[in-house]
Structure formats: C-alpha cells, structure tokens
Design an enzyme around this catalytic site. Structure first.
Site, short mmCIF file in Angstrom:
data_model
loop_
_atom_site.label_atom_id
_atom_site.label_comp_id
_atom_site.label_asym_id
_atom_site.label_seq_id
_atom_site.Cartn_x
_atom_site.Cartn_y
_atom_site.Cartn_z
CD GLU A 206 -3.11 -1.00 2.12
OE1 GLU A 206 -3.05 -0.12 3.01
OE2 GLU A 206 -4.06 -1.79 2.02
CE LYS A 338 -10.71 -3.19 4.06
NZ LYS A 338 -10.06 -4.38 4.67
P1 PGA Z 1 -6.71 -5.83 2.60
O1 PGA Z 1 -6.20 -4.97 3.81
O2 PGA Z 1 -7.28 -4.93 1.58
O3 PGA Z 1 -5.48 -6.56 2.14
O4 PGA Z 1 -7.75 -6.79 3.15
C1 PGA Z 1 -6.75 -3.76 4.19
C2 PGA Z 1 -7.15 -3.77 5.63
O5 PGA Z 1 -6.99 -4.78 6.34
O6 PGA Z 1 -7.66 -2.76 6.13
ZN ZN Z 2 -7.94 -4.01 8.25
#
Ligand code: PGA
Ligand code: ZN
Length: 434
Positions: A206, A338
């Site tokens: 990231e 998300k």
């Molecule tokens: P991921 O991680 O997109 O790899 O699941 C992001 C998070 O855990 O916030």
């Molecule tokens: Zn997370």
C-alpha cells in the site's frame, strides 16, 4: 427528455496495483452516457466477505476474472438493460436477487461491486453532477479525516512485522489539504530515518515503507521520531493509528507473533496493546483481536473504548447486522466500510448508517489491491463518513484518491469543512471549523 435507461453493461479484465487481474464494469445509457468502475481486491480478507470470483487453474496464479466478466456481459447486462438509472437501491437489490447466494459466489462480489459503482457513476453523470454531490444532495457534508500509512506490514509486507498498518491521523489540521501537508512531512521524515539507519528497502503493497524493524515497538518508536522530525506534536496535532489485522495471525484464542517468536492468548494480546496505548499517542486500533474472538473485542472495547477508536474490519465485514450486534454488545466503536466486502453500494451504505446510528466512527476504506478508480474518495465525502483510509502517501493508486479529495475540497470553496477530531468516537474538543 433524455432517455436515462440502461442500454448495456460491459465487463472487461483490467489489472490492479499488484499486477493481478481485476474486473471493470462499464455502464452505457440510452442517452449516450458511459461510466465505469473497477473492483479492488484485498489480501487480508475476513471469512465473512463477499467472494471474489476467480477462474482458478494456473494462469495468473488462478486469479483471472473471465467468469466474473462473463457474468457482467451476460446475466447482469441482460437483467438490468432497459431499467431506469438513478434508483441505486432498486438496481442493487436486483443484483443481489440475481446472485441469490449468501456469499455472492454466483456473480462474484468483484463483478457486483464494479457494476454497482459504475451504475452510481452513470446516474451522477446523467444528472450532470460530481459523484459526491449526487450522493449528498442538498445536505452539507464535510471532508474526511484521512488515516495514512507510513510503514506497511503483515500480509502486505511478507509478514516482515506482525502489525499490518502503522498509520498517522492529523485531526488537528485545519483542512483536508493541511492534513496531507503534515502527512507528506512525516512520510518524508520517516524515509530519511530509514535511509540513515541503512534500512530503506522500498515500499510494501500500500506504499508504506518496507518494515525493516526488529520489533513492532521499534516501528512505533521510529514513527514517533518521524513525527517529531517533521516538526509536529504527537498526540496533540498528529496521532498514531494501527491496523493489527489480528485475524491474520490469531485463531481460536491463540495469537502467534512471528517477529518476536511469542504466542499470546486473548488476554495477553489485550495487555500488550494496552501497554502500547499507555506508551504511544494511539488514537485508533483496527482489528485488535481476531474475527473469531468477539469476547476479546468486547473486553478490549470495555477497557479502552473511551480513549481509542476501535475498528472492526474482518470482524464486521461491512455488514449492517454485524454492526448492530457489535453496538449492542459493546465490542467495537467504529466500522470500516469496504464496498467489496459486501458486494453493493446500497449494502455498504446500510452498514455505514448502522454505524452512525450507534455513534460509531465510520471509515470508508480502500483495499490493498487497488487501481486508478477513485470512487471511494467520493463515497467518503458524499456519505459524510468522517474518515477515509486509502493506504500510504506514495504509489499512484493511493495518491489518485487523496488528490481527488483535494479537488473536491477546492470545489466546495468557502463551504469546505474538515471533520478533524469530531470524526473520532472519543472525547476530544474540536478545533476544526464549526
Ligand atoms: P486488505 O487490507 O485490503 O489486504 O484486506 C486492508 C485492511 O486490512 O484494512
Ligand atoms: Zn484491516
């Protein structure tokens, strides 16, 4: 009158920030409007998430998305063609009914979320409005408090350290733009510190620096030094935010801290994290315990929920009923949102609203696998979420989102107002605009 019915929806394979296949949906309306969106992909996923439909086999490590694209070009396009754009809830419920599974395995969560987002973009474009404004309507909305990663870790850095995200928040900044300026200085200072100690090794998934540390605490100490070197006051101006992502290394009440070669039980984890809260100005902790440890979440929230934001990610998986249950049991005080964890924007928004009604902090979040798609920047503003988590302050799939919020802030002119401290579900006076 322009014809705002859906003409067709096209699914195509594009590539994400890890060089893996992902799904793009493009919606075409009879009035000529075309709008598209791309599904992101996680690496540390919760077991309750919508399933990403992948082809399997050996090609691209089994991660090709031919089936998900075919679902858009076939079932989804045929089913939605002819419907009016604009009623997002109705279109999303059609997608959910068409899939008909509890984990979105027929159409694929990736096909569904790309379609759901592209439909919203088409509606906004058809109305001649930016996406955030289309969502907000007449309501006055504020710019989110960003959570920005400085060091990567966990599943995003080959488990070089246990903790997944070492981030900062700038709640005392006067604007979103100023929060980014402060973050830029901290990110730069952290890079200089790593360079000086011979530990600068590029970045993780990231965009945070690769975590060459001997312990999780060493990462925290380096972060504190970087805040100081940037000329900022830790705790007062800038706070620390951690994503422990404990489901990655904790199962059935046993937490294996690989870096330190120790195994802790749930109480041991709570004690260790409590020690960090005593020693560092930590404003937010995500997934401090594993998704299968609701009692640990409850005990942790009972002990520290008044001083620290406690976010459920894998634990709540953007699911409104899980958020309600957590609020009732007191097992978190914030929820990560998300959209691809659940499949449609309507369901993601329901989880966010459930959180807001419970007085939770709400954070719209990217995934570790991202693209140039900036939809979540608009969702965080248009839904007035309060917070936005996108990863670090490098790599263009991250910067695209931060830069988009800057454009939105500028377009609001003198109406622009930053959430600051008020975004956090902890007691603290706000010195942002009122
Ligand atoms: P991921 O991680 O997109 O790899 O699941 C992001 C998070 O855990 O916030
Ligand atoms: Zn997370």
């Amino acid at each position: 009158m322009s014809d705002t019915r859906i003409k067709q929806i096209h699914g195509r394979r594009v590539w994400d920030s890890r060089g893996r296949p992902t799904v793009e949906a493009e919606v075409e309306l009879h009035n000529g409007v075309k709008a598209r969106a791309i599904a992101p992909a996680g690496a540390s996923t919760g077991s309750g998430e919508a399933l990403d439909l992948r082809d399997g086999g050996t090609r691209f490590g089994g991660m090709d998305v031919g089936k998900a694209c075919a679902a858009i070009n076939g079932l989804i396009s045929n089913h939605l063609a002819g419907l009016e754009i604009g009623d997002q809830a109705q279109l999303d419920s059609r997608l959910v009914a068409l899939d008909g599974t509890s984990n979105r395995s027929r159409l694929g969560g990736n096909a569904m979320v790309a379609t759901s987002m592209a439909l919203l973009h088409a509606a906004a474009a058809s109305a001649g409005q930016p996406l955030w404004r289309h969502l907000a309507g007449e309501k006055r909305v504020r710019l989110p408090l960003p959570e920005i990663q400085i060091f990567g870790g966990g599943a995003h850095a080959a488990r070089r350290v246990d903790v997944q995200d070492f981030m900062i928040m700038c709640p005392a900044a006067r604007s979103f733009g100023e929060a980014l300026e402060w973050t830029a200085e901290v990110y730069r200072a952290a890079g200089a510190l790593l360079k000086k100690s011979g530990n600068l090794r590029g970045v993780a998934d990231e965009g945070g620096y690769w975590p060459v540390f001997g312990s999780n605490e060493q990462a925290l100490d380096t972060l504190m030094q970087a805040i100081l070197d940037a000329g900022l006051r830790a705790g007062e101006q800038v706070g620390i935010s951690l994503d422990i992502a404990a489901s990655e290394f904790g199962h059935s009440g046993r937490y294996e801290l690989a870096l330190e070669g120790r195994t802790l039980d749930s109480d041991g984890m709570i004690d260790m994290l409590g020690g960090w809260l005593d020693n560092y100005p930590i404003l937010s902790i995500e997934d401090p315990l594993a998704e299968d440890d609701p009692e640990g979440f409850r005990l942790f929230t009972e002990a520290y929920g008044s001083q620290c934001q406690i976010i459920g990610d894998d634990f709540l998986v953007t699911n409104a009923s899980r958020v309600l249950a957590a609020a009732e049991q007191g097992s978190a005080n914030a929820v990560l949102i998300k959209p691809n964890q659940v499949g449609t924007l309507t369901e993601a928004h329901a989880a966010l609203q459930a959180g807001k009604q419970a007085g939770f902090g709400t954070i719209v979040s990217a995934r570790s696998g991202e693209t140039e798609d900036v939809t979540i920047a608009h969702l965080s503003v248009g839904w007035d979420a309060g917070q936005l988590k996108v990863g670090s302050f490098s790599r263009s799939e991250r910067m695209a989102k931060w830069n988009e919020v800057l454009r939105i802030e500028e377009s609001m002119g003198s109406d622009a107002c930053y959430w600051g401290w008020e975004a956090l579900p902890i007691k603290r006076a706000s010195d942002a605009c009122n």
